[in-house]
Design an enzyme around this catalytic site. Structure first.
Site, mmCIF file in Angstrom:
data_model
loop_
_atom_site.group_PDB
_atom_site.id
_atom_site.type_symbol
_atom_site.label_atom_id
_atom_site.label_comp_id
_atom_site.label_asym_id
_atom_site.label_seq_id
_atom_site.Cartn_x
_atom_site.Cartn_y
_atom_site.Cartn_z
ATOM 1 N N ASP A 114 -9.099 0.315 1.998
ATOM 2 C CA ASP A 114 -8.094 -0.073 2.995
ATOM 3 C C ASP A 114 -8.636 0.303 4.383
ATOM 4 O OD1 ASP A 114 -5.752 -0.694 4.351
ATOM 5 O OD2 ASP A 114 -4.872 1.275 3.966
ATOM 6 N N ASP A 132 0.845 -1.194 0.000
ATOM 7 C CA ASP A 132 0.000 0.000 0.000
ATOM 8 C C ASP A 132 0.878 1.240 0.000
ATOM 9 O OD1 ASP A 132 -2.341 1.441 -0.003
ATOM 10 O OD2 ASP A 132 -2.654 1.302 2.155
ATOM 11 N N TYR A 136 1.129 5.703 -0.566
ATOM 12 C CA TYR A 136 0.670 6.881 0.197
ATOM 13 C C TYR A 136 0.860 8.068 -0.740
ATOM 14 C CZ TYR A 136 0.599 9.494 4.741
ATOM 15 O OH TYR A 136 0.306 10.288 5.829
ATOM 16 N N GLU A 185 -10.304 3.851 3.743
ATOM 17 C CA GLU A 185 -9.432 4.628 2.867
ATOM 18 C C GLU A 185 -9.832 4.309 1.440
ATOM 19 O OE1 GLU A 185 -5.293 4.068 4.137
ATOM 20 O OE2 GLU A 185 -5.609 5.687 5.604
ATOM 21 N N GLU A 224 -9.227 3.981 -2.262
ATOM 22 C CA GLU A 224 -7.996 3.777 -3.019
ATOM 23 C C GLU A 224 -8.287 3.062 -4.340
ATOM 24 O OE1 GLU A 224 -4.658 2.271 -0.860
ATOM 25 O OE2 GLU A 224 -5.316 3.107 1.063
ATOM 26 N N THR A 275 -8.872 -5.811 3.863
ATOM 27 C CA THR A 275 -8.802 -4.865 2.750
ATOM 28 C C THR A 275 -9.796 -5.368 1.714
ATOM 29 O OG1 THR A 275 -6.429 -4.591 3.160
ATOM 30 C CG2 THR A 275 -7.267 -3.808 1.033
ATOM 31 N N LYS A 285 -4.300 -2.064 10.200
ATOM 32 C CA LYS A 285 -4.713 -2.136 8.800
ATOM 33 C C LYS A 285 -4.729 -3.560 8.258
ATOM 34 C CE LYS A 285 -3.193 2.490 7.542
ATOM 35 N NZ LYS A 285 -4.210 2.935 6.551
ATOM 36 N N GLU A 340 -10.067 12.415 7.748
ATOM 37 C CA GLU A 340 -9.897 13.724 7.102
ATOM 38 C C GLU A 340 -11.222 14.476 6.990
ATOM 39 O OE1 GLU A 340 -7.032 13.496 3.479
ATOM 40 O OE2 GLU A 340 -7.832 11.491 3.854
ATOM 41 N N GLN A 387 -3.840 2.041 15.070
ATOM 42 C CA GLN A 387 -2.738 2.534 14.223
ATOM 43 C C GLN A 387 -1.897 3.577 14.950
ATOM 44 O OE1 GLN A 387 -4.250 4.445 10.681
ATOM 45 N NE2 GLN A 387 -2.215 4.997 9.917
ATOM 46 N N ARG A 399 1.237 15.612 13.377
ATOM 47 C CA ARG A 399 2.429 16.385 13.745
ATOM 48 C C ARG A 399 2.107 17.878 13.619
ATOM 49 N NH1 ARG A 399 3.997 12.567 10.261
ATOM 50 N NH2 ARG A 399 4.051 14.108 8.596
ATOM 51 N N TYR A 453 2.163 2.483 15.548
ATOM 52 C CA TYR A 453 2.895 2.690 14.286
ATOM 53 C C TYR A 453 4.343 3.144 14.444
ATOM 54 C CZ TYR A 453 2.793 7.833 13.915
ATOM 55 O OH TYR A 453 3.008 9.172 14.085
ATOM 56 N N HIS A 462 -3.716 13.979 0.915
ATOM 57 C CA HIS A 462 -3.954 13.065 2.041
ATOM 58 C C HIS A 462 -2.760 13.069 2.998
ATOM 59 C CE1 HIS A 462 -5.147 9.534 4.338
ATOM 60 N NE2 HIS A 462 -3.982 8.981 4.079
ATOM 61 N N ARG A 506 -7.959 3.677 13.401
ATOM 62 C CA ARG A 506 -7.041 4.793 13.675
ATOM 63 C C ARG A 506 -6.466 4.762 15.079
ATOM 64 N NH1 ARG A 506 -5.854 5.924 8.616
ATOM 65 N NH2 ARG A 506 -7.659 6.577 7.407
ATOM 66 N N THR A 513 -4.660 6.391 0.128
ATOM 67 C CA THR A 513 -5.905 7.148 0.153
ATOM 68 C C THR A 513 -5.886 8.262 -0.879
ATOM 69 O OG1 THR A 513 -5.957 6.767 2.508
ATOM 70 C CG2 THR A 513 -7.480 8.427 1.658
HETATM 71 CA CA CA Z 1 -3.957 3.005 2.834
#
Ligand code: CA
Length: 354
Positions: A192, A89, A91, A158, A160, A216, A212, A315, A199, A105, A203, A96, A196, A301
């Site tokens: 996907d 997968d 990004y 997500e 995709e 899927t 994740k 989002e 994750q 962050r 992560y 996104h 959250r 995504t």
């Molecule tokens: Ca993804």
């Protein structure tokens, strides 16, 4: 409903009968085993996909003729269309990656320094790729506060597109961007599913894992590359490394549509993705990693510039609202000219007792 030109491939059965390869034509299915012979009496597309682009073009030409006149099968059950070998997968949407960077962050740069130099990705779990219509059991995991093991309270999607590899490659020999159409058979619409809260706790520092890996979902129909519309990709600055440079127009011109319980919540445009499929293929193999028939690599995504073009609930709601048990999520795709390219759907089932 598919028209008579898109002609995506899938695997179907009728009334508990054997699985066979078919092509979707309007509201019916063209049975390839009945029309083109027993090599299509298969439970997956893998052997056909491994034949390569000359065979794909020849069969598509025959199918295009047959789709105008042949008898169609109806009331079929659809299955996972291919055996998934490895799943990767990416990004690849700048919007996104920027949105998530701002959320996770808030005091730093939204995009990390490597993001515009390579298509960031991770290896996912091939064995939990499921076909559209499969219920998604709410995952459990260690989440805060605590951490404690509990059902995810932040189950998300997500939106995709997934690229499906037909022809493998040799170990130790990277693929070039120009090899894309020799290896990639087509695309699926892909969800996907992402937890959250699991994750965000797990992560660091190695990336997505159990948040994740639980499921899927992919569309049952694989749309061949030949059926997609292509336009120029967005300009890239800085200029990417030589192995990531691409000739030709490789942005795929389609719009995805995300619905929750029948209500459309966003329409992410795919053509604006920063990294294209050929770049993902070249990067995936840049180390010498080989491809296998059935490899699936997803775009990441898809999010556009506008609020109603975001491809995940984190989002769309800025990390405040997620999926409830019983929710049905559907992602569909259409070309710029309005041609339907399929859909993937799944219902959230309550967490297993633990
Ligand atoms: Ca993804």
């Amino acid at each position: 409903m598919f028209d008579r030109t898109t002609l995506p491939y899938g695997v179907f059965s009728k009334a508990g009968g054997p699985k066979r390869i078919g092509v979707a034509v309007e509201d019916g299915v063209l049975d390839l085993a009945a029309n083109l012979g027993s090599r299509f009496a298969e439970g997956s597309l893998n052997a056909f996909m491994a034949e390569g682009p000359a065979s794909w073009a020849e069969v598509r030409s025959r199918v295009t003729e047959l789709a105008q006149t042949a008898d169609l099968v109806r009331d079929v059950e659809l299955h996972l269309p291919f055996e998934v070998a490895d799943y990767v997968d990416f990004y690849a949407s700048e919007q996104h990656a920027t949105n998530l960077g701002k959320m996770f962050r808030p005091d730093g740069e939204a995009l990390l320094p490597n993001w515009k130099h390579l298509p960031v990705g991770y290896h996912g779990r091939a064995g939990t790729v499921v076909v559209s219509g499969t219920d998604i059991v709410r995952p459990s995991g260690l989440t805060l506060p605590g951490p404690s093991y509990r059902p995810s309270a932040k189950l998300d999607v997500e939106v995709e597109l997934g690229f499906v590899v037909g022809v493998g490659s040799e170990l130790g020999k990277p693929c070039r961007t120009g090899d894309f159409a020799d290896h990639v058979f087509g695309v699926v619409i892909l969800n996907d599913w992402s937890a959250r809260d699991i994750q965000s706790y797990e992560y660091v520092p190695l990336g997505p894992f159990l948040g994740k890996s639980f499921a899927t979902s992919i569309s049952p129909w694989v749309v061949p590359l030949a059926a997609l519309d292509r336009v120029p990709a967005p300009a890239q600055d800085p200029e990417p490394a030589a192995y990531l440079q691409v000739d030709g127009d490789w942005a795929i011109d389609l719009t995805l549509e995300l619905s929750r319980n029948g209500e459309v919540v966003s329409r992410p445009p795919f053509a604006g993705m920063y990294w294209t499929g050929p770049q993902m293929l070249a990067h995936l193999t840049a180390s010498g990693a080989s491809l296998r028939t059935g490899d699936l690599f997803a775009s990441g995504t898809v999010s556009g510039d506008e609020v109603d073009q975001r491809g995940s609930f984190i989002e769309l709601t800025w990390n405040t609202s997620f999926l409830d048990d019983g929710d049905v999520v559907t992602i569909s795709a259409t070309t710029a000219s309005g041609r339907y390219l399929g859909e993937v759907s799944g219902r959230v089932a309550a967490a297993s007792r633990s």
